[in-house]
Write a protein that holds these residues in place. Structure first.
Motif, PDB file in Angstrom:
ATOM      1  N   ASP A  25       0.866  -1.176   0.000  1.00 49.48           N
ATOM      2  CA  ASP A  25       0.000   0.000   0.000  1.00 49.48           C
ATOM      3  C   ASP A  25       0.905   1.230   0.000  1.00 49.48           C
ATOM      4  O   ASP A  25       2.123   1.102  -0.106  1.00 49.48           O
ATOM      5  CB  ASP A  25      -0.976  -0.019   1.184  1.00 49.48           C
ATOM      6  N   SER A  26       0.330   2.411   0.132  1.00 55.32           N
ATOM      7  CA  SER A  26       1.129   3.631   0.016  1.00 55.32           C
ATOM      8  C   SER A  26       2.206   3.749   1.094  1.00 55.32           C
ATOM      9  O   SER A  26       3.168   4.488   0.933  1.00 55.32           O
ATOM     10  CB  SER A  26       0.224   4.862   0.034  1.00 55.32           C
ATOM     11  N   LEU A  27       2.078   2.998   2.181  1.00 54.69           N
ATOM     12  CA  LEU A  27       3.046   3.074   3.274  1.00 54.69           C
ATOM     13  C   LEU A  27       3.952   1.860   3.399  1.00 54.69           C
ATOM     14  O   LEU A  27       5.047   1.950   3.938  1.00 54.69           O
ATOM     15  CB  LEU A  27       2.314   3.273   4.615  1.00 54.69           C
ATOM     16  N   ASN A  28       3.507   0.706   2.924  1.00 52.14           N
ATOM     17  CA  ASN A  28       4.219  -0.536   3.193  1.00 52.14           C
ATOM     18  C   ASN A  28       4.627  -1.269   1.925  1.00 52.14           C
ATOM     19  O   ASN A  28       3.965  -1.170   0.891  1.00 52.14           O
ATOM     20  CB  ASN A  28       3.335  -1.479   4.019  1.00 52.14           C
ATOM     21  N   ARG A  92       3.509   3.160  -4.880  1.00 52.99           N
ATOM     22  CA  ARG A  92       3.856   2.058  -3.981  1.00 52.99           C
ATOM     23  C   ARG A  92       2.671   1.142  -3.711  1.00 52.99           C
ATOM     24  O   ARG A  92       2.775   0.221  -2.919  1.00 52.99           O
ATOM     25  CB  ARG A  92       4.335   2.630  -2.644  1.00 52.99           C
ATOM     26  N   LYS A  93       1.532   1.385  -4.337  1.00 49.80           N
ATOM     27  CA  LYS A  93       0.320   0.626  -4.033  1.00 49.80           C
ATOM     28  C   LYS A  93       0.096  -0.516  -5.029  1.00 49.80           C
ATOM     29  O   LYS A  93       0.108  -0.315  -6.243  1.00 49.80           O
ATOM     30  CB  LYS A  93      -0.879   1.579  -4.036  1.00 49.80           C
TER      31      LYS A  93
END
Length: 157
Positions: A25-28, A92-93
């Motif tokens: 996802d946008s963070l991981n 990043r998703k």
């Protein structure tokens, strides 16, 4: 007395060690060190990771896939199955995973698929469609797939 030992120059039994990195996802993101390992974990059971593009030469006898081996190059297109597993991502998703399988034969190519997904600690069977003669199939999933095992390869009318 001289012994003549030769190995097929095009054979590729094992993958080299590499770092698998997948968008989540946008963070991981997910990251794993994949050790040097055989492509076929048992006879005619292929393990593939995202980012791999594999050529498999198949020996056919009496309409049955007798044996399969991974090769470096597609030097025999009439008997080489081409397989690629890729991740689709926006930034990043994760937006999905795609498996492409090309069938060089005059009969339908069938196989079974098991997937190991992020967040699940087990292998899960998934349905796949047969690949029609001389065509390519595209399987798509929304899940983040760490690896697939494709087995039970058959040719059907």
């Amino acid at each position: 007395m001289a012994a003549n030992i030769s190995f097929a120059q095009n054979d590729r039994e094992s993958r080299e060690t590499f770092t698998l990195k997948l968008a989540v996802d946008s963070l991981n993101f997910y990251q794993q060190e994949v050790q040097k390992s055989k492509y076929f974990i048992k006879e005619k059971a292929l393990q593939i990771y995202p980012g791999e593009h594999i050529f498999i030469e198949a020996e056919i006898k009496a309409g049955i896939i007798e044996s399969m081996k991974v090769v470096k190059e597609n030097k025999n297109p009439s008997k080489t199955i081409e397989i690629e597993l890729s991740q689709n991502a926006e930034g990043r998703k994760n937006t999905g995973m795609t498996l492409e399988v090309s069938n060089p034969f005059d009969k339908r190519l069938t196989y079974n698929a098991l997937m190991y997904m992020l967040g699940k600690n087990e292998w899960t069977a998934t349905s796949v469609i047969p690949v029609r003669p001389k065509l390519k199939s595209f399987e798509m999933w929304n899940d983040v797939i760490i690896t697939l095992v494709l087995d039970d390869w058959k040719l059907e009318k």
